[in-house]
Design a protein around this motif. Structure first.
Motif, PDB file in Angstrom:
ATOM      1  N   MET A 152      -7.707 -19.550  72.651  1.00 20.40           N
ATOM      2  CA  MET A 152      -6.351 -19.241  72.341  1.00 20.40           C
ATOM      3  C   MET A 152      -6.295 -20.763  72.034  1.00 20.40           C
ATOM      4  N   ASN A 153      -6.285 -20.408  70.286  1.00 22.42           N
ATOM      5  CA  ASN A 153      -4.978 -22.053  70.106  1.00 22.42           C
ATOM      6  C   ASN A 153      -3.146 -21.835  70.710  1.00 22.42           C
ATOM      7  N   GLN A 154      -2.908 -23.237  70.067  1.00 23.90           N
ATOM      8  CA  GLN A 154      -1.979 -23.762  69.941  1.00 23.90           C
ATOM      9  C   GLN A 154      -0.721 -22.536  69.740  1.00 23.90           C
ATOM     10  N   VAL A 155      -0.524 -22.956  68.075  1.00 25.61           N
ATOM     11  CA  VAL A 155       0.075 -21.282  67.743  1.00 25.61           C
ATOM     12  C   VAL A 155       0.544 -19.970  68.795  1.00 25.61           C
ATOM     13  N   ALA A 156      -0.954 -19.367  69.148  1.00 21.69           N
ATOM     14  CA  ALA A 156      -1.104 -17.988  69.715  1.00 21.69           C
ATOM     15  C   ALA A 156      -0.667 -18.206  70.760  1.00 21.69           C
ATOM     16  N   PHE A 157      -0.735 -19.974  71.711  1.00 28.46           N
ATOM     17  CA  PHE A 157       0.188 -19.097  72.981  1.00 28.46           C
ATOM     18  C   PHE A 157       1.146 -19.209  72.676  1.00 28.46           C
ATOM     19  N   ILE A 158       2.113 -20.697  72.031  1.00 23.70           N
ATOM     20  CA  ILE A 158       3.268 -20.370  71.914  1.00 23.70           C
ATOM     21  C   ILE A 158       4.150 -19.223  71.376  1.00 23.70           C
ATOM     22  N   GLU A 159       3.595 -18.404  70.602  1.00 26.50           N
ATOM     23  CA  GLU A 159       4.478 -17.059  70.201  1.00 26.50           C
ATOM     24  C   GLU A 159       3.681 -16.317  71.937  1.00 26.50           C
ATOM     25  N   LEU A 160       2.899 -16.064  72.017  1.00 29.64           N
ATOM     26  CA  LEU A 160       2.957 -15.337  73.538  1.00 29.64           C
ATOM     27  C   LEU A 160       4.015 -16.219  74.481  1.00 29.64           C
ATOM     28  N   ILE A 161       4.725 -17.184  74.933  1.00 36.64           N
ATOM     29  CA  ILE A 161       5.500 -17.289  76.132  1.00 36.64           C
ATOM     30  C   ILE A 161       6.961 -17.320  74.808  1.00 36.64           C
ATOM     31  N   ASN A 162       6.966 -17.676  74.168  1.00 32.22           N
ATOM     32  CA  ASN A 162       8.337 -17.951  73.044  1.00 32.22           C
ATOM     33  C   ASN A 162       9.539 -17.145  73.896  1.00 32.22           C
ATOM     34  N   PRO A 163       8.986 -16.023  73.711  1.00 32.51           N
ATOM     35  CA  PRO A 163      10.064 -14.679  74.592  1.00 32.51           C
ATOM     36  C   PRO A 163      10.410 -15.180  75.917  1.00 32.51           C
ATOM     37  N   PHE A 164      10.142 -15.153  76.424  1.00 33.50           N
ATOM     38  CA  PHE A 164      10.266 -15.403  77.863  1.00 33.50           C
ATOM     39  C   PHE A 164      10.217 -17.129  78.329  1.00 33.50           C
ATOM     40  N   LYS A 165      10.034 -17.987  77.498  1.00 37.02           N
ATOM     41  CA  LYS A 165      10.719 -19.001  77.438  1.00 37.02           C
ATOM     42  C   LYS A 165      11.866 -19.598  78.788  1.00 37.02           C
ATOM     43  N   ASP A 166      12.324 -19.579  78.134  1.00 42.33           N
ATOM     44  CA  ASP A 166      13.902 -18.947  78.400  1.00 42.33           C
ATOM     45  C   ASP A 166      14.093 -18.470  79.938  1.00 42.33           C
ATOM     46  N   LYS A 167      13.803 -17.668  79.901  1.00 42.72           N
ATOM     47  CA  LYS A 167      14.078 -16.672  80.818  1.00 42.72           C
ATOM     48  C   LYS A 167      12.896 -17.223  82.342  1.00 42.72           C
ATOM     49  N   VAL A 168      12.244 -17.873  82.630  1.00 48.23           N
ATOM     50  CA  VAL A 168      11.901 -18.813  83.139  1.00 48.23           C
ATOM     51  C   VAL A 168      12.842 -20.556  83.677  1.00 48.23           C
ATOM     52  N   PHE A 169      12.744 -20.941  82.614  1.00 44.48           N
ATOM     53  CA  PHE A 169      14.123 -21.572  82.430  1.00 44.48           C
ATOM     54  C   PHE A 169      15.557 -21.191  83.123  1.00 44.48           C
ATOM     55  N   ARG A 170      15.951 -20.250  82.805  1.00 48.90           N
ATOM     56  CA  ARG A 170      16.978 -19.780  84.098  1.00 48.90           C
ATOM     57  C   ARG A 170      16.869 -19.431  85.320  1.00 48.90           C
ATOM     58  N   LEU A 171      15.903 -18.979  85.542  1.00 47.18           N
ATOM     59  CA  LEU A 171      15.152 -18.942  86.844  1.00 47.18           C
ATOM     60  C   LEU A 171      15.160 -20.251  87.738  1.00 47.18           C
ATOM     61  N   ALA A 172      14.527 -21.036  86.873  1.00 45.18           N
ATOM     62  CA  ALA A 172      14.520 -22.108  87.366  1.00 45.18           C
ATOM     63  C   ALA A 172      15.380 -23.209  87.685  1.00 45.18           C
ATOM     64  N   LYS A 173      16.788 -22.870  86.334  1.00 43.66           N
ATOM     65  CA  LYS A 173      17.512 -23.748  86.876  1.00 43.66           C
ATOM     66  C   LYS A 173      18.937 -23.088  88.338  1.00 43.66           C
ATOM     67  N   ARG A 174      18.541 -21.304  88.550  1.00 42.64           N
ATOM     68  CA  ARG A 174      19.364 -20.389  89.860  1.00 42.64           C
ATOM     69  C   ARG A 174      18.663 -21.428  91.056  1.00 42.64           C
ATOM     70  N   LEU A 175      17.418 -21.434  90.388  1.00 41.65           N
ATOM     71  CA  LEU A 175      16.770 -22.226  92.297  1.00 41.65           C
ATOM     72  C   LEU A 175      17.130 -23.832  92.202  1.00 41.65           C
ATOM     73  N   LEU A 176      17.218 -24.201  91.579  1.00 40.58           N
ATOM     74  CA  LEU A 176      17.100 -26.062  91.890  1.00 40.58           C
ATOM     75  C   LEU A 176      18.317 -26.271  91.493  1.00 40.58           C
ATOM     76  N   THR A 177      19.349 -25.535  91.075  1.00 41.54           N
ATOM     77  CA  THR A 177      20.604 -26.111  90.080  1.00 41.54           C
ATOM     78  C   THR A 177      20.591 -27.161  89.753  1.00 41.54           C
TER      79      THR A 177
END
Length: 169
Positions: A1-26
């Motif tokens: 898998m190349n870098q562009v395909a990887f970025i397209e794969l993770i972009n839809p949920f990247k913000d959700k990952v951050f929000r979960l981390a922010k909720r747990l770590l504050t």
């Protein structure tokens, strides 16, 4: 898998990952670090990601586990898990007493206001009447009612500040 395909794969949920981390770590900085760590772990597993039904679920699980590890580690002594989904239905006794005391003071202050202001406070703030309804009841113009209520509330606020700030008068 190349870098562009990887970025397209993770972009839809990247913000959700951050929000979960922010909720747990504050901490925003810790959450950004956690998000970056999870993305790096996903990148390292990029060739095996096709085996998972939901890459988003894998990312969220990794985020949760990483954050909990951070909270347990010694370098995260200043962080804590936020439990805002738990509420005690009974307030503490001291809070109940304080609220009761404040209510008594407000009632005492209102009773010292002129009768017309007492009526306006009762109708608007206690009974929740609309201004047009109050205007009909007390035969006053709505603007005059708003001004009178503002002045009455200011007097109540000042009296409460004086009472709590400087003791009983």
């Amino acid at each position: 898998m190349n870098q562009v395909a990887f970025i397209e794969l993770i972009n839809p949920f990247k913000d959700k990952v951050f929000r979960l981390a922010k909720r747990l770590l504050t901490s925003t900085e810790e959450a950004e670090d956690a998000t970056q760590e999870v993305m790096v772990k996903l990148w390292n597993k990029k060739d095996n990601l096709a085996a998972y039904n939901s890459i988003e679920a894998v990312a969220m699980t990794m985020t949760k586990n990483y954050c909990l590890d951070q909270l347990k580690s010694k370098r995260a002594d200043n962080l804590k898990i936020v439990h805002n989904n738990f509420t005690d239905s009974d307030p503490l006794l001291d809070k109940k007493l304080e609220d009761s005391d404040c209510l008594e003071w407000v009632e005492k202050i209102i009773s010292q206001l002129p009768e017309q202001l007492q009526i306006l406070i009762q109708l608007r703030d206690v009974e929740q009447y609309e201004f047009d309804e109050i205007a009909k009841i007390v035969n006053m113009n709505e603007t005059a009612i708003r001004v009178a209520l503002s002045r009455a509330r200011k007097k109540i606020r000042e009296a409460m500040v004086n009472t709590h700030g400087y003791g009983i008068k």
